[in-house]
Design an enzyme around this catalytic site. Structure first.
Site, PDB file in Angstrom:
ATOM      1  N   SER A  52       0.854  -1.196   0.000  1.00  0.00           N
ATOM      2  CA  SER A  52       0.000   0.000   0.000  1.00  0.00           C
ATOM      3  C   SER A  52       0.879   1.231   0.000  1.00  0.00           C
ATOM      4  CB  SER A  52      -0.879   0.015   1.246  1.00  0.00           C
ATOM      5  OG  SER A  52      -1.370   1.336   1.447  1.00  0.00           O
ATOM      6  N   GLY A 108      -8.683   4.517   7.197  1.00  0.00           N
ATOM      7  CA  GLY A 108      -8.382   5.945   7.299  1.00  0.00           C
ATOM      8  C   GLY A 108      -6.902   6.249   7.422  1.00  0.00           C
ATOM      9  N   PHE A 109      -6.177   5.348   8.040  1.00  0.00           N
ATOM     10  CA  PHE A 109      -4.765   5.639   8.305  1.00  0.00           C
ATOM     11  C   PHE A 109      -3.919   4.381   8.202  1.00  0.00           C
ATOM     12  CE2 PHE A 109      -7.485   8.507  10.647  1.00  0.00           C
ATOM     13  CZ  PHE A 109      -7.026   9.750  10.220  1.00  0.00           C
ATOM     14  N   GLY A 110      -2.669   4.561   7.810  1.00  0.00           N
ATOM     15  CA  GLY A 110      -1.720   3.453   7.843  1.00  0.00           C
ATOM     16  C   GLY A 110      -1.146   3.310   9.242  1.00  0.00           C
ATOM     17  N   GLY A 111      -0.444   2.223   9.448  1.00  0.00           N
ATOM     18  CA  GLY A 111       0.314   2.054  10.685  1.00  0.00           C
ATOM     19  C   GLY A 111      -0.503   1.726  11.918  1.00  0.00           C
ATOM     20  N   HIS A 126      -1.294  -1.432  -4.224  1.00  0.00           N
ATOM     21  CA  HIS A 126      -2.556  -1.078  -3.556  1.00  0.00           C
ATOM     22  C   HIS A 126      -2.600   0.437  -3.352  1.00  0.00           C
ATOM     23  CE1 HIS A 126      -5.979  -2.022  -0.849  1.00  0.00           C
ATOM     24  NE2 HIS A 126      -5.526  -1.025  -0.104  1.00  0.00           N
ATOM     25  N   ASP A 146      -4.788   3.603  -1.900  1.00  0.00           N
ATOM     26  CA  ASP A 146      -5.855   3.967  -0.966  1.00  0.00           C
ATOM     27  C   ASP A 146      -6.391   5.356  -1.280  1.00  0.00           C
ATOM     28  OD1 ASP A 146      -6.016   1.721   0.883  1.00  0.00           O
ATOM     29  OD2 ASP A 146      -3.940   2.224   1.367  1.00  0.00           O
ATOM     30  N   MET A 171     -12.200   4.468  -0.474  1.00  0.00           N
ATOM     31  CA  MET A 171     -12.804   4.783   0.828  1.00  0.00           C
ATOM     32  C   MET A 171     -13.474   6.142   0.688  1.00  0.00           C
ATOM     33  SD  MET A 171      -9.659   3.325   3.080  1.00  0.00           S
ATOM     34  CE  MET A 171      -8.620   3.347   1.629  1.00  0.00           C
ATOM     35  N   MET A 189      -9.029   8.200  -0.322  1.00  0.00           N
ATOM     36  CA  MET A 189      -9.847   8.645   0.819  1.00  0.00           C
ATOM     37  C   MET A 189     -10.347  10.063   0.572  1.00  0.00           C
ATOM     38  SD  MET A 189      -7.539   7.297   3.980  1.00  0.00           S
ATOM     39  CE  MET A 189      -6.659   5.735   3.916  1.00  0.00           C
ATOM     40  N   ASP A 204      -6.430  -6.189   4.776  1.00  0.00           N
ATOM     41  CA  ASP A 204      -5.836  -4.855   4.708  1.00  0.00           C
ATOM     42  C   ASP A 204      -5.861  -4.206   6.086  1.00  0.00           C
ATOM     43  OD1 ASP A 204      -5.011  -2.320   4.004  1.00  0.00           O
ATOM     44  OD2 ASP A 204      -6.733  -1.870   2.724  1.00  0.00           O
ATOM     45  N   GLY A 205      -4.667  -3.975   6.629  1.00  0.00           N
ATOM     46  CA  GLY A 205      -4.548  -3.228   7.880  1.00  0.00           C
ATOM     47  C   GLY A 205      -3.719  -3.949   8.919  1.00  0.00           C
ATOM     48  N   GLY A 206      -2.571  -3.392   9.227  1.00  0.00           N
ATOM     49  CA  GLY A 206      -1.743  -3.926  10.304  1.00  0.00           C
ATOM     50  C   GLY A 206      -1.071  -5.248   9.980  1.00  0.00           C
ATOM     51  N   GLY A 250       1.233  -1.674   4.217  1.00  0.00           N
ATOM     52  CA  GLY A 250       1.750  -0.324   4.008  1.00  0.00           C
ATOM     53  C   GLY A 250       2.964  -0.083   4.867  1.00  0.00           C
ATOM     54  N   HIS A 308      -8.473   0.938  -3.828  1.00  0.00           N
ATOM     55  CA  HIS A 308      -9.386   0.763  -2.690  1.00  0.00           C
ATOM     56  C   HIS A 308     -10.057   2.109  -2.434  1.00  0.00           C
ATOM     57  CE1 HIS A 308      -9.498  -0.077   1.983  1.00  0.00           C
ATOM     58  NE2 HIS A 308     -10.702   0.068   1.467  1.00  0.00           N
ATOM     59  N   MET A 316     -11.278  -5.523   6.045  1.00  0.00           N
ATOM     60  CA  MET A 316     -10.461  -4.524   6.752  1.00  0.00           C
ATOM     61  C   MET A 316     -10.099  -5.072   8.130  1.00  0.00           C
ATOM     62  SD  MET A 316      -9.907  -1.911   4.814  1.00  0.00           S
ATOM     63  CE  MET A 316      -8.903  -1.138   6.079  1.00  0.00           C
TER      64      MET A 316
HETATM   65  C1  DX5 Z   1      -6.160   1.886   5.706  1.00  0.00           C
HETATM   66  C2  DX5 Z   1      -5.785   1.504   4.301  1.00  0.00           C
HETATM   67  C3  DX5 Z   1      -4.688   0.521   4.235  1.00  0.00           C
HETATM   68  C4  DX5 Z   1      -3.402   0.981   4.853  1.00  0.00           C
HETATM   69  C5  DX5 Z   1      -2.699  -0.223   5.365  1.00  0.00           C
HETATM   70  O1  DX5 Z   1      -7.314   2.647   5.696  1.00  0.00           O
HETATM   71  O2  DX5 Z   1      -6.881   0.936   3.619  1.00  0.00           O
HETATM   72  O3  DX5 Z   1      -4.466   0.051   2.909  1.00  0.00           O
HETATM   73  O4  DX5 Z   1      -2.561   1.638   3.944  1.00  0.00           O
HETATM   74  O5  DX5 Z   1      -1.562   0.211   5.991  1.00  0.00           O
HETATM   75  P1  DX5 Z   1      -0.863  -0.609   7.141  1.00  0.00           P
HETATM   76  O6  DX5 Z   1      -0.343  -1.872   6.490  1.00  0.00           O
HETATM   77  O7  DX5 Z   1       0.209   0.313   7.580  1.00  0.00           O
HETATM   78  O8  DX5 Z   1      -1.891  -0.901   8.181  1.00  0.00           O
HETATM   79 ZN    ZN Z   2      -6.424  -0.124   1.618  1.00  0.00          ZN
END
Ligand code: DX5
Ligand code: ZN
Length: 227
Positions: free
Chosen positions: A9, A143-146, A34, A36, A69, A38, A176-178, A198, A67, A138
């Site tokens: 991502s 909304g956010f990475g990390g 990927h 994202d 959002m 938003m 997707d996520g973490g 990501g 993706h 999800m």
């Molecule tokens: C979150 C995004 C993800 C995000 C994943 O809303 O949809 O794609 O970038 O990032 P990580 O892998 O850091 O959770």
């Molecule tokens: Zn995503």
């Protein structure tokens, strides 16, 4: 067996050097890129839009997995496909006429995915499962990475697989996520085969190596593909 696909991502990449970061992930064996999108309404963050997807398409050698959002995604889907999206996913929570939206994505020649937020039950897929090309689960609130992986997602993956199986669908499940090297084997065991990451990739000093490490950790043997 469904092949494992690694989908870095770019949300955690250096937005001033997207071409460089995407090339690194591709050298590391990324299968998809990927992206994202938003809008600041469906989720609290604003990221990128159609012109940036078009620019990424010029440099990426792997299919773009977009993706969305965003609210009212139907207004923008054609634009994203025209810009180069090979896969487009929409949130069931954002779309009132999901069947129509899925058909729209497919009619434009892209693969259609539907996304479930952490609190949306797998049963929400029941009447669309036979129509989708993939499902995105999800494992954080979007909304956010990390963010930290929500462990309940493992149960969710199994439930989604059951819903797809009942509908006679072999559609792959994306997570997707973490996702990182420590939990990726568990999500694969629970049914995920498209693995978004990501922070684990672009938060690393060496995204090429991190992409390779994620694939190695995801493979059932633990050995992964040769570097
Ligand atoms: C979150 C995004 C993800 C995000 C994943 O809303 O949809 O794609 O970038 O990032 P990580 O892998 O850091 O959770
Ligand atoms: Zn995503």
């Amino acid at each position: 067996m469904t092949p494992i696909q690694i989908a870095p991502s770019i949300l955690s990449a250096d937005f001033a050097a997207l071409g460089r970061d995407i090339a690194a992930a591709e050298r590391g064996g990324a299968d998809l890129i990927h992206v994202d999108v938003m809008d600041g309404h469906f989720v609290p963050n604003i990221t990128i839009g159609i012109p940036v997807v078009r620019a990424i398409k010029r440099v990426a050698t792997r299919p773009l997995d977009v993706h969305l959002m965003i609210e009212e995604p139907d207004r923008y889907i054609e634009g994203f496909v025209d810009a180069g999206a090979a896969m487009v996913s929409v949130h069931v929570e954002a779309v009132p006429h999901l069947h129509r939206t899925v058909q729209l994505i497919k009619s434009l020649g892209a693969k259609a995915g539907v996304v479930l937020n952490p609190s949306t039950p797998a049963g929400a897929l029941e009447d669309i499962a036979g129509d989708v090309d993939f499902v995105l689960v999800m494992s954080v609130n979007p909304g956010f990475g990390g963010q930290e992986f929500i462990t309940h997602s493992l149960t969710k993956l199994q439930r989604v697989r059951e819903v797809l199986d009942r509908a006679g669908s072999t559609a792959p499940i994306e997570i997707d996520g973490g996702i990182d090297v420590d939990n990726v084997a568990a999500v694969v065991s629970a049914g995920a085969s498209i693995l978004v990451a990501g922070n684990a990739i672009f938060g690393s000093a060496d995204p090429e190596r991190a992409t390779r490490a994620l694939r190695a950790a995801a493979s059932p043997s633990g050995a992964g593909l040769p570097a």
